[in-house]
Scaffold this active site. Structure first.
Site, mmCIF file in Angstrom:
data_model
loop_
_atom_site.group_PDB
_atom_site.id
_atom_site.type_symbol
_atom_site.label_atom_id
_atom_site.label_comp_id
_atom_site.label_asym_id
_atom_site.label_seq_id
_atom_site.Cartn_x
_atom_site.Cartn_y
_atom_site.Cartn_z
ATOM 1 N N ARG A 1 -46.355 -12.139 3.890
ATOM 2 C CA ARG A 1 -47.165 -10.858 3.354
ATOM 3 C C ARG A 1 -48.605 -11.097 3.707
ATOM 4 N NH1 ARG A 1 -44.111 -12.286 -2.113
ATOM 5 N NH2 ARG A 1 -42.360 -11.189 -1.715
ATOM 6 N N PHE B 1 -36.299 -2.344 2.575
ATOM 7 C CA PHE B 1 -36.132 -3.337 1.391
ATOM 8 C C PHE B 1 -37.256 -3.651 0.679
ATOM 9 C CE2 PHE B 1 -33.310 -3.287 5.229
ATOM 10 C CZ PHE B 1 -32.171 -3.173 4.716
ATOM 11 N N ASP C 1 -36.822 -6.298 5.575
ATOM 12 C CA ASP C 1 -36.401 -7.797 4.726
ATOM 13 C C ASP C 1 -35.152 -7.703 3.903
ATOM 14 O OD1 ASP C 1 -36.745 -10.182 3.380
ATOM 15 O OD2 ASP C 1 -38.321 -9.425 2.133
ATOM 16 N N CYS D 1 -32.691 -13.888 5.652
ATOM 17 C CA CYS D 1 -32.811 -14.852 4.761
ATOM 18 C C CYS D 1 -31.318 -15.451 4.817
ATOM 19 C CB CYS D 1 -33.180 -14.489 3.342
ATOM 20 S SG CYS D 1 -32.154 -13.170 2.701
HETATM 21 N N1 SAH Z 1 -39.292 -7.514 0.753
HETATM 22 C C1 SAH Z 1 -39.176 -7.614 -0.723
HETATM 23 C C2 SAH Z 1 -37.901 -8.399 -0.889
HETATM 24 C C3 SAH Z 1 -36.696 -7.868 -0.502
HETATM 25 S S1 SAH Z 1 -35.076 -8.491 -1.361
HETATM 26 C C4 SAH Z 1 -40.417 -8.479 -1.026
HETATM 27 O O1 SAH Z 1 -41.253 -8.707 -0.487
HETATM 28 O O2 SAH Z 1 -40.238 -8.521 -2.495
HETATM 29 C C5 SAH Z 1 -33.823 -7.415 -0.769
HETATM 30 C C6 SAH Z 1 -34.018 -5.825 -1.371
HETATM 31 O O3 SAH Z 1 -33.097 -5.005 -0.587
HETATM 32 C C7 SAH Z 1 -33.829 -5.833 -2.937
HETATM 33 O O4 SAH Z 1 -34.808 -5.078 -3.522
HETATM 34 C C8 SAH Z 1 -32.343 -4.827 -2.795
HETATM 35 O O5 SAH Z 1 -32.605 -3.845 -3.945
HETATM 36 C C9 SAH Z 1 -32.611 -4.098 -1.390
HETATM 37 N N2 SAH Z 1 -31.324 -3.581 -1.098
HETATM 38 C C10 SAH Z 1 -30.052 -4.355 -0.845
HETATM 39 N N3 SAH Z 1 -29.243 -3.550 -0.154
HETATM 40 C C11 SAH Z 1 -29.833 -2.211 0.148
HETATM 41 C C12 SAH Z 1 -29.688 -1.196 0.884
HETATM 42 N N4 SAH Z 1 -28.567 -0.835 1.348
HETATM 43 N N5 SAH Z 1 -30.455 -0.145 1.349
HETATM 44 C C13 SAH Z 1 -31.680 -0.494 0.790
HETATM 45 N N6 SAH Z 1 -32.231 -1.566 -0.145
HETATM 46 C C14 SAH Z 1 -31.089 -2.360 -0.324
#
Ligand code: SAH
Length: 408
Positions: free
Chosen positions: A224, A240, A312, A352
């Site tokens: 970040r 995400f 992400d 990940c």
């Molecule tokens: N970038 C974030 C972590 C992401 S974790 C950080 O820095 O904290 C992955 C995320 O993807 C989760 O919040 C989950 O709710 C979301 N997610 C899962 N499937 C998804 C989809 N199809 N569309 C949008 N978001 C999604």
């Protein structure tokens, strides 16, 4: 029955023994901690679930000491390669001390928010602990280690005096390990909701009870901050976004002009909005609910453009069989993102999925760039933060990939 008896004296009862098939011993001599059922020739001495066992090669040579779980595909998890080192309180205590010492080195004594124990990487396969200030969040993924939870809770209380220890179980662990632990308070008092942690000088509210996984993705801490360096004055799309980790760093540390965060989870977005407010960036950052693929397609159809796109996604490959499908998912996501990027725009793309190698991920990006007829320059190849160390004996512990790229 838990056989914790030391094995050195002549009068002690020998531990049950797990004997490997021929030519299956090399990974375990190399200290990989997971003995799958398929590698085992036979089991002697009738070990009960969660008992300590000795692992021997087909030729009878000692390899390691581990814990037995006949209900798990990981039949034995290994914890000591020293024949004279029983898996007892002293060993667990030493492993916790080593883990805590690393985080003290990284973050000082306060160690406000971090991963305190990272399973195989800290010699404690099946135990993950995150530290949120005065509270600990514990996740068990090994039934046999979880059977020793009282010892661990006592040790953690002795060493860290947390106000409370909350335990959570990851989805699927019940089936995989025969482990049933309800999300609950283990010791002390319940964590407030939300808790607050500091990261890179920013504040984040975290719901450790209802939030995803262990509540906050500490593994992206350094990424970040690294990404923020490229974003001065930029318009950013953070796909995400969860509770706003990248978005808020982009706005506050990076001085991005506008950040749009998208996630499918309303509760995560609620927290993201609160976090933006907490850090005084609500006017630059907005969050909206949506499916990533559909949102990207809509934005492409609308001819939207951004200076930077951050991707992400959650783990897309959960098994080897699912790798190809995951690769297609990563391809589509990144391909759509490229159509939204201004010339010389920044693509920050993460994976990940531990099963997808760095090289495979790079290959996908190469295909994406070709397909879009753009050149893609990798500026930084990044991984997980140092409180998620990688064990050289267990490649599965190296899971996070974060590529910072310029798309010409
Ligand atoms: N970038 C974030 C972590 C992401 S974790 C950080 O820095 O904290 C992955 C995320 O993807 C989760 O919040 C989950 O709710 C979301 N997610 C899962 N499937 C998804 C989809 N199809 N569309 C949008 N978001 C999604």
């Amino acid at each position: 029955m838990t056989t914790d008896a030391p094995q050195t004296g002549e009068t002690t009862v020998p531990l049950p023994t797990v004997i490997l098939k021929k030519r299956k011993a090399l990974p375990f001599f190399s200290r990989h901690p997971w003995v799958f059922a398929g590698a085992i020739a036979r089991v002697e001495g009738d070990p009960q679930p969660t008992d300590e066992v000795v692992l021997r090669s087909h030729e009878g040579q000692f390899i390691a000491r581990g814990l037995y779980n006949p209900e798990s595909n990981i039949r034995v998890r290994l914890y000591s390669w020293d024949e004279n080192q029983p898996l007892d309180r002293a060993l667990w205590s030493a492993r916790l001390d080593d883990a805590i010492a690393l985080r003290r080195k990284l973050f000082g004594k306060s160690a406000a928010g971090c991963r305190l124990v990272f399973s195989e990487s800290d010699g404690l396969s099946g135990l993950t602990i995150d530290r949120y200030g005065d509270f600990l969040l514990v996740q068990w993924t090994s039934r046999a280690l979880a059977a020793r939870q009282q010892v661990f809770y006592e040790l953690l209380n002795e060493k860290l005096s947390p106000r409370g220890i909350w335990q959570r179980t990851e989805k699927g662990v019940g089936d995989a390990e025969g482990l049933e632990i309800a999300d609950s308070l283990a010791t002390g008092s319940e964590p407030p909701r939300p808790l607050f942690v500091e990261e890179n000088g920013l504040q984040f509210g975290v719901d450790v009870v209802e939030g995803q996984k262990t509540g906050f993705y500490f593994d992206q801490r350094d990424n970040r901050a690294a990404v923020a360096r490229y974003l001065k004055g930029a318009s950013v799309l953070d796909m995400f976004c969860y509770t706003g980790g990248f978005s808020i760093a982009a706005a506050k540390l990076g001085d991005a002009r506008r950040v749009r965060g998208v996630d499918s989870s309303e509760s995560a977005l609620d927290m993201a909005r609160r976090n933006a407010e907490l850090n005084g960036v609500s006017s630059q950052v907005s969050f909206e609910q949506g499916d990533a693929f559909r949102t990207l397609e809509t934005l492409v159809a609308e001819n939207a453009r951004f200076d930077a796109v951050i991707l992400d996604p959650p783990k897309m490959a959960r098994s080897r069989g699912g790798l190809e499908r995951a690769a297609r998912g990563y391809f589509s996501l990144n391909r759509l993102a490229l159509d939204l990027l201004e010339p010389n725009g920044l693509l920050v793309t993460c994976s990940c999925s531990g099963l997808l190698s760095r090289e495979d991920f790079e290959q996908i990006l190469a295909k994406v760039a070709l397909d879009a007829n753009r050149s893609l320059q990798v500026l930084e190849v990044r991984g997980q933060a140092a409180d998620h160390p990688v064990s050289v004996h267990c490649v599965e512990t190296s899971y996070l990939k974060c590529f910072i790229c310029r798309v010409v």
